[in-house]
Design a protein around this motif. Structure first.
Motif, PDB file in Angstrom:
ATOM      1  N   ILE A  43      30.880  44.150  54.079  1.00 57.61           N
ATOM      2  CA  ILE A  43      31.410  45.410  54.626  1.00 57.61           C
ATOM      3  C   ILE A  43      32.890  45.551  54.272  1.00 57.61           C
ATOM      4  CG2 ILE A  43      32.017  46.591  56.778  1.00 57.61           C
ATOM      5  CD1 ILE A  43      29.343  45.595  57.896  1.00 57.61           C
ATOM      6  N   LEU A  44      33.654  44.467  54.426  1.00 59.63           N
ATOM      7  CA  LEU A  44      35.080  44.521  54.089  1.00 59.63           C
ATOM      8  C   LEU A  44      35.290  44.786  52.600  1.00 59.63           C
ATOM      9  CD1 LEU A  44      36.445  41.588  56.282  1.00 59.63           C
ATOM     10  CD2 LEU A  44      36.753  44.040  56.655  1.00 59.63           C
ATOM     11  N   GLU A  45      34.458  44.167  51.762  1.00 62.56           N
ATOM     12  CA  GLU A  45      34.568  44.374  50.320  1.00 62.56           C
ATOM     13  C   GLU A  45      34.262  45.826  49.958  1.00 62.56           C
ATOM     14  OE1 GLU A  45      35.075  43.951  46.275  1.00 62.56           O
ATOM     15  OE2 GLU A  45      35.765  42.672  47.899  1.00 62.56           O
ATOM     16  N   GLU A  46      33.251  46.393  50.575  1.00 66.62           N
ATOM     17  CA  GLU A  46      32.884  47.781  50.297  1.00 66.62           C
ATOM     18  C   GLU A  46      33.978  48.742  50.772  1.00 66.62           C
ATOM     19  OE1 GLU A  46      30.781  50.688  48.581  1.00 66.62           O
ATOM     20  OE2 GLU A  46      30.289  48.573  48.484  1.00 66.62           O
ATOM     21  N   ALA A  47      34.644  48.398  51.863  1.00 65.93           N
ATOM     22  CA  ALA A  47      35.686  49.267  52.418  1.00 65.93           C
ATOM     23  C   ALA A  47      36.998  49.165  51.646  1.00 65.93           C
ATOM     24  CB  ALA A  47      35.924  48.911  53.884  1.00 65.93           C
ATOM     25  N   ARG A  48      37.160  48.095  50.869  1.00 64.62           N
ATOM     26  CA  ARG A  48      38.398  47.904  50.106  1.00 64.62           C
ATOM     27  C   ARG A  48      38.523  49.006  49.064  1.00 64.62           C
ATOM     28  NH1 ARG A  48      39.507  45.120  45.579  1.00 64.62           N
ATOM     29  NH2 ARG A  48      37.439  44.204  45.500  1.00 64.62           N
ATOM     30  N   THR A  50      39.897  51.036  45.777  1.00 62.91           N
ATOM     31  CA  THR A  50      40.376  50.832  44.418  1.00 62.91           C
ATOM     32  C   THR A  50      40.730  52.196  43.841  1.00 62.91           C
ATOM     33  OG1 THR A  50      38.137  50.963  43.521  1.00 62.91           O
ATOM     34  CG2 THR A  50      38.973  48.761  44.015  1.00 62.91           C
ATOM     35  N   SER A  51      41.503  52.173  42.779  1.00 65.16           N
ATOM     36  CA  SER A  51      41.873  53.412  42.081  1.00 65.16           C
ATOM     37  C   SER A  51      41.065  53.506  40.799  1.00 65.16           C
ATOM     38  CB  SER A  51      43.358  53.398  41.726  1.00 65.16           C
ATOM     39  OG  SER A  51      44.147  53.288  42.886  1.00 65.16           O
ATOM     40  N   GLN A  52      40.873  54.714  40.342  1.00 63.41           N
ATOM     41  CA  GLN A  52      40.216  54.916  39.052  1.00 63.41           C
ATOM     42  C   GLN A  52      41.273  54.902  37.955  1.00 63.41           C
ATOM     43  OE1 GLN A  52      36.895  54.912  38.572  1.00 63.41           O
ATOM     44  NE2 GLN A  52      36.881  54.438  40.754  1.00 63.41           N
ATOM     45  N   ARG A  53      40.896  54.435  36.786  1.00 64.57           N
ATOM     46  CA  ARG A  53      41.809  54.375  35.643  1.00 64.57           C
ATOM     47  C   ARG A  53      42.179  55.803  35.228  1.00 64.57           C
ATOM     48  NH1 ARG A  53      39.283  50.861  32.411  1.00 64.57           N
ATOM     49  NH2 ARG A  53      40.769  49.193  32.613  1.00 64.57           N
ATOM     50  N   ILE A  54      43.460  56.017  34.965  1.00 64.53           N
ATOM     51  CA  ILE A  54      43.963  57.314  34.527  1.00 64.53           C
ATOM     52  C   ILE A  54      43.879  57.380  33.008  1.00 64.53           C
ATOM     53  CG2 ILE A  54      46.009  58.787  34.388  1.00 64.53           C
ATOM     54  CD1 ILE A  54      47.002  57.402  36.962  1.00 64.53           C
ATOM     55  N   ASP A  88      39.477  45.767  38.747  1.00 64.44           N
ATOM     56  CA  ASP A  88      38.969  44.957  39.853  1.00 64.44           C
ATOM     57  C   ASP A  88      37.798  44.131  39.340  1.00 64.44           C
ATOM     58  OD1 ASP A  88      37.335  44.300  42.300  1.00 64.44           O
ATOM     59  OD2 ASP A  88      39.022  45.327  43.236  1.00 64.44           O
ATOM     60  N   GLY A  89      37.757  42.871  39.709  1.00 59.10           N
ATOM     61  CA  GLY A  89      36.696  41.983  39.256  1.00 59.10           C
ATOM     62  C   GLY A  89      35.383  42.160  39.984  1.00 59.10           C
ATOM     63  N   ASN A  90      35.397  42.839  41.135  1.00 61.90           N
ATOM     64  CA  ASN A  90      34.197  42.930  41.964  1.00 61.90           C
ATOM     65  C   ASN A  90      33.561  44.311  42.025  1.00 61.90           C
ATOM     66  OD1 ASN A  90      34.463  40.219  42.678  1.00 61.90           O
ATOM     67  ND2 ASN A  90      35.844  40.719  44.344  1.00 61.90           N
ATOM     68  N   LYS A  91      34.328  45.342  41.739  1.00 64.51           N
ATOM     69  CA  LYS A  91      33.770  46.690  41.858  1.00 64.51           C
ATOM     70  C   LYS A  91      34.447  47.618  40.871  1.00 64.51           C
ATOM     71  CE  LYS A  91      35.017  48.637  45.907  1.00 64.51           C
ATOM     72  NZ  LYS A  91      35.283  48.766  47.329  1.00 64.51           N
ATOM     73  N   ASP A  92      33.935  48.840  40.774  1.00 58.91           N
ATOM     74  CA  ASP A  92      34.508  49.819  39.850  1.00 58.91           C
ATOM     75  C   ASP A  92      35.940  50.131  40.248  1.00 58.91           C
ATOM     76  OD1 ASP A  92      32.238  50.034  38.342  1.00 58.91           O
ATOM     77  OD2 ASP A  92      31.477  51.793  39.407  1.00 58.91           O
ATOM     78  N   GLY A  93      36.735  50.438  39.241  1.00 52.59           N
ATOM     79  CA  GLY A  93      38.125  50.798  39.503  1.00 52.59           C
ATOM     80  C   GLY A  93      39.034  49.591  39.433  1.00 52.59           C
TER      81      GLY A  93
END
Length: 135
Positions: A43-48, A50-54, A88-93
């Motif tokens: 849950i904490l990981e999902e709530a973290r 991230t930004s999308q690459r510009i 990010d190594g774990n999710k998109d962005g």
């Protein structure tokens, strides 16, 4: 006879070998069991956030290349500030990071900038360069 009427009123079996456990002891047997282990972390990981690459335009790319050429031609280690994307190594962005330091080497073949403190930044991830001083 499917209703167990023949045994329903018999006394509960008491073992002579094993003493009866209290409810607290019985509950303690199951306390280490976590059916949802890792659930809170997920849950904490999902709530973290991230930004999308510009996607930068060609004018900004030209500006970055111009600054990199100035830094590369400098006779002394120049100090510069870079804004770049860290995937990010774990999710998109990922996240955008600012870093300032003395440029040791710019390697266009491998696409990396090396700093005197060991830091390495991939050139492809840079979105802004500012030359702070040429010492």
């Amino acid at each position: 006879m499917n209703d167990y009427s023949d045994i329903i009123h018999l006394p509960h079996h008491e073992s002579k070998v094993h003493p009866r456990m209290s409810l607290l002891e019985r509950a303690a047997q199951f306390s280490p069991f976590a059916a949802l282990s890792g659930h809170n972390e997920a849950i904490l990981e999902e709530a973290r956030l991230t930004s999308q690459r510009i996607d930068i335009d060609d004018n900004i790319k030209l500006d970055i290349n111009h600054h990199l050429q100035i830094l590369q031609q400098s006779t002394h280690p120049p100090r510069a500030r870079f804004r770049y994307f860290v995937p990010d190594g774990n999710k998109d962005g990922g996240n955008y990071v600012d870093y300032s330091g003395y440029v040791k080497k710019i390697d266009p073949i491998n696409g990396e900038i090396y700093f005197d403190d060991g830091k390495i930044i991939p050139i492809i991830e840079i979105i802004a360069v500012e030359i702070l001083c040429e010492s």
